[in-house]
Design a protein around this motif. Structure first.
Motif, mmCIF file in Angstrom:
data_model
loop_
_atom_site.group_PDB
_atom_site.id
_atom_site.type_symbol
_atom_site.label_atom_id
_atom_site.label_comp_id
_atom_site.label_asym_id
_atom_site.label_seq_id
_atom_site.Cartn_x
_atom_site.Cartn_y
_atom_site.Cartn_z
ATOM 1 N N SER A 1 0.874 -1.137 -0.068
ATOM 2 C CA SER A 1 -0.061 0.072 0.149
ATOM 3 C C SER A 1 0.915 1.037 -0.127
ATOM 4 O O SER A 1 0.444 2.176 -0.752
ATOM 5 C CB SER A 1 -0.963 0.010 1.232
ATOM 6 O OG SER A 1 -1.785 1.005 1.298
ATOM 7 N N PRO B 1 -1.187 -1.979 -5.969
ATOM 8 C CA PRO B 1 -2.666 -2.620 -5.593
ATOM 9 C C PRO B 1 -2.393 -4.116 -5.342
ATOM 10 O O PRO B 1 -2.016 -4.686 -6.426
ATOM 11 C CB PRO B 1 -3.398 -2.143 -6.964
ATOM 12 C CG PRO B 1 -2.449 -2.153 -8.049
ATOM 13 C CD PRO B 1 -1.102 -1.478 -7.484
ATOM 14 N N ILE C 1 -6.513 -1.798 -14.225
ATOM 15 C CA ILE C 1 -5.296 -0.811 -13.542
ATOM 16 C C ILE C 1 -4.670 -0.245 -14.616
ATOM 17 O O ILE C 1 -4.289 0.878 -14.498
ATOM 18 C CB ILE C 1 -4.360 -1.689 -12.804
ATOM 19 C CG1 ILE C 1 -5.039 -2.318 -11.675
ATOM 20 C CG2 ILE C 1 -3.212 -0.988 -12.514
ATOM 21 C CD1 ILE C 1 -4.186 -3.327 -10.631
ATOM 22 N N ASP D 1 -8.612 4.194 -8.324
ATOM 23 C CA ASP D 1 -9.412 3.724 -7.413
ATOM 24 C C ASP D 1 -10.347 4.870 -6.567
ATOM 25 O O ASP D 1 -10.375 4.959 -5.586
ATOM 26 C CB ASP D 1 -8.680 3.179 -6.315
ATOM 27 C CG ASP D 1 -7.995 1.898 -6.879
ATOM 28 O OD1 ASP D 1 -8.702 1.222 -7.487
ATOM 29 O OD2 ASP D 1 -6.973 1.291 -6.521
#
Length: 529
Positions: A329, A334, A418, A441
């Motif tokens: 993180s 991800p 992504i 996100d």
């Protein structure tokens, strides 16, 4: 700010009384009727001996050519309109808007249509559905008699900007399989995931990053069990097994390493970045246990696309896995899935959970990782790892292989999403002269003035590293400055090239803190140039 546009001018029409048609007009009408049923060149040659003036024939030919162009454009619009009914489930957008339709060719006279669908990866789990639906929707067009659809995939290349090592420049996605704890089956998951992706049609490689205890030489059985060096380029040639490229310290003829941390980081860096991986859709990295020097080096050297977390049901495993998730993180990698290994076994018609339950679901709930996969305790899964033939290869129709198939589909879909999010996260909109930002996100989209972004650069060229004094002054940046190029840089930032040649690294976190634009007027095409 409200912009007012002039009212549209009124349109006036003139009614013309019917008049008798001159001979030339009648002949031209007959000529057009004939052209409608025969090719223009034949019609002209047939009518050359008639009394139609040459100027009338030329005008008619020109009219028919224009109609032919319009007809071709209409036919193309029909095909694209039909294909736009097909929605990509990952992007939520039709395949025409996604840019998948290539090499569209139409022969309206024969009713033939051919085109190519270029997907983001050859392992696309819905490629068969795309091909079937494309045939169906185009064949439903009234004038279409024959449809030919060819399936292909985009060339393998990283989306990230910056100078990557030569060996990594033709790899589309790099996926880390990590647990941060030894003995939970991380290598088993990494190897079976890699061979599952290969079975889906992707070009795949595996990098065993555990120098102290490499597992890959035991889990696969390549004919050549030694890495070779290319004498001309001084690069490492990976070995192969069943079409998957393999690199491990265990294939270097050294067995297991006995060395200090800094030396290990150097060895891993060399093995990974100087190997001739070639074109790969996915490189699966079997990460070593822990969150120390080696793991940080890998995450910083390699532009990781995503991570898969492996755990077991025990609470102790969850504690170590949580550290790994936090590390990813912080590094903006991800985590797309959690695999809970050794969950249960079935006996006497009942299901038993010898190590308890809940570690995997706890990781999913606490860290918001979207997908959880359970692997049972199976003697065949352990035996296949020891025999050198992965379970996904040994029993491709079994229950375990089905779980890995689902995991493979998840990895393919998440990596594609992504890539799409990162590639469009920061763009320059010339029509409003603003930088458009939509951080991955996040549902929030906002606008920034280019001059504001340039003035907020925090590099050593703009800010003194020792004193923190601002070297770049407000007046140094013109108000009408525009970026020349914006490219993604990992999952956390973009590089912006400015007209003065300066390359600015702009992290998403920094962009979110800048002053935003509101009420931006739309420019005319002339102003936007």
């Amino acid at each position: 700010m409200l912009l007012h546009t002039p009212s549209s001018p009124c349109l006036s029409f003139k009614i013309i009384k019917a008049q008798s048609k001159p001979d030339n007009v009648l002949l031209l009408s007959a000529f057009k009727s004939l052209v409608h049923n025969q090719r223009i060149d034949r019609s002209i040659s047939v009518l050359r001996g008639s009394s139609i003036p040459s100027s009338v024939a030329r005008n008619a030919a020109s009219t028919e050519a224009g109609a032919s162009v319009m007809s071709t454009e209409t036919a193309e619009a029909d095909v694209l309109r039909a294909l736009s009914q097909i929605i990509d489930p990952d992007f939520g957008t039709d395949i025409v808007s996604c840019g998948f339709v290539k090499d569209l060719q139409i022969d309206e006279a024969l009713g033939e249509v051919s085109f190519r669908l270029e997907l983001t990866t050859p392992a696309c789990p819905v490629k068969d559905m795309f091909e079937q639906r494309a045939n169906e929707v185009v064949a439903a067009i009234p004038w279409v008699k024959d449809v030919k659809v060819t399936m292909s995939a985009q060339p393998a290349k990283p989306i990230y900007a910056g100078e990557l090592p030569p060996g990594l420049r033709r790899i589309s996605n790099i996926v880390a399989v990590s647990s941060c704890k030894g003995g939970v089956g991380k290598s088993t998951v990494a190897v079976n995931l890699a061979y599952t992706l290969a079975g889906m049609g992707a070009r795949v490689g595996i990098f065993d990053a555990d120098v102290y205890g490499p597992s890959l030489p035991t889990m696969v059985s390549p004919e050549n069990r030694l890495l070779e060096m290319n004498p001309e380029t001084r690069t490492i040639i990976p070995t192969e097994y069943l079409g998957v490229k393999l690199v491990s310290f265990g294939f270097a003829g050294q067995g297991r390493a006995i060395m200090r941390g800094p030396m290990v980081s150097g060895v891993i860096n060399q093995l990974l970045t100087t190997s001739e991986w070639g074109e790969l859709d996915y490189l699966v990295i079997d990460m070593p246990p822990g969150t120390g020097d080696i793991q940080l080096t890998l995450c910083q050297v390699v532009p990781l696309s995503a991570a898969v977390i492996v755990t077991t049901p025990q609470k102790l495993a969850f504690i170590d896995v949580a550290k790994g998730v936090r590390m990813f993180s912080k590094l903006k990698v991800p985590c797309v899935a959690v695999v809970e290994n050794m969950c249960h076994f079935d006996a006497d018609g009942k299901r038993y959970y010898p190590f308890g339950r809940g570690s995997g679901s706890q990781v999913v709930q606490q860290f918001g990782i979207p997908h959880l996969f359970d692997l049972p305790i199976r003697p065949t899964l352990s035996a296949s790892g020891d025999s050198g033939i992965p379970e996904a290869v040994a029993d491709p129709q079994g229950e375990v292989a089905k779980t890995f198939q689902d995991l493979g589909v998840c990895v393919v879909q998440q990596c594609a999403k992504i890539r799409q999010q990162v590639s469009t996260a920061v763009t320059y909109d010339r029509t409003i002269r603003a930088i458009r930002v939509k951080v991955p996100d996040s549902d929030e989209e906002f606008l920034l003035h280019p001059a504001t972004v340039r003035r907020n650069d925090r590099s050593a060229q703009s800010v003194d590293e020792w004193t923190g004094e601002q070297k770049l002054q407000y007046a140094d940046i013109p108000e009408d400055i525009q970026p020349e190029e914006i490219k993604p840089m990992g999952n956390y930032a973009v590089t912006i090239t400015w007209p003065d040649g300066f390359n600015q690294i702009a992290p998403y976190d920094q962009l979110q803190m800048m002053e935003r634009l509101v009420d931006v007027p739309q420019l005319t095409p002339a102003q936007a140039v």
